[in-house]
Design a protein around this motif. Sequence first.
Motif, PDB file in Angstrom:
ATOM      1  N   ASN A 128       0.692  -1.300  -0.022  1.00  0.00           N
ATOM      2  CA  ASN A 128       0.050  -0.096  -0.054  1.00  0.00           C
ATOM      3  C   ASN A 128       0.825   1.253   0.065  1.00  0.00           C
ATOM      4  N   ALA A 129       2.015   1.344   0.794  1.00  0.00           N
ATOM      5  CA  ALA A 129       2.864   2.460   1.130  1.00  0.00           C
ATOM      6  C   ALA A 129       3.329   2.698  -0.342  1.00  0.00           C
ATOM      7  N   ALA A 130       3.882   1.623  -1.103  1.00  0.00           N
ATOM      8  CA  ALA A 130       4.623   1.793  -2.341  1.00  0.00           C
ATOM      9  C   ALA A 130       3.679   2.184  -3.455  1.00  0.00           C
ATOM     10  N   HIS A 131       2.387   1.874  -3.304  1.00  0.00           N
ATOM     11  CA  HIS A 131       1.524   2.271  -4.527  1.00  0.00           C
ATOM     12  C   HIS A 131       0.356   3.395  -3.838  1.00  0.00           C
ATOM     13  N   GLY A 132       0.470   4.272  -2.892  1.00  0.00           N
ATOM     14  CA  GLY A 132      -0.163   5.263  -2.697  1.00  0.00           C
ATOM     15  C   GLY A 132      -1.660   4.919  -2.196  1.00  0.00           C
ATOM     16  N   ILE A 133      -1.771   3.617  -1.634  1.00  0.00           N
ATOM     17  CA  ILE A 133      -3.044   3.478  -1.141  1.00  0.00           C
ATOM     18  C   ILE A 133      -3.061   3.853   0.553  1.00  0.00           C
ATOM     19  N   ARG A 134      -3.818   4.706   0.802  1.00  0.00           N
ATOM     20  CA  ARG A 134      -3.911   5.199   2.203  1.00  0.00           C
ATOM     21  C   ARG A 134      -4.901   4.639   3.124  1.00  0.00           C
TER      22      ARG A 134
END
Length: 117
Positions: A58-64
């Motif tokens: 998630n952090a790597a793909h901007g999923i918050r």
Amino acid sequence: MIIRLGFVSMAMAIFNNTPSSTFTYKLFSQRPREEAMQRAIDIGRKNLAATLRILYYNAAHGIRLFRLSSSLIPLATHPDVQINVAGENKRRASEAWQLREPAGNPLKYASESFHTA
């Protein structure tokens, strides 16, 4: 208007990674107590490791936004089991919390009786 989407418990893009493996009290009670406790602890560790993989993804793909599995730590709150959740999983749980904190990523959670921590 900004709309942010998250997802619940699993990331299909991460191969063979489920944070919601479970272990029911019925299965627990059919095994010798020490073996059953170790099995529940092992499943909880596996689920936390899978959750960490998802949080890094998630952090790597901007999923918050991410909702934790309700079976993250099987039988953690069951009165007949009494797993020391904090003692057994402190490092991984702390890592998950630290990972979401700097980015302001909320972790949502919905509990189910006797299946969660």
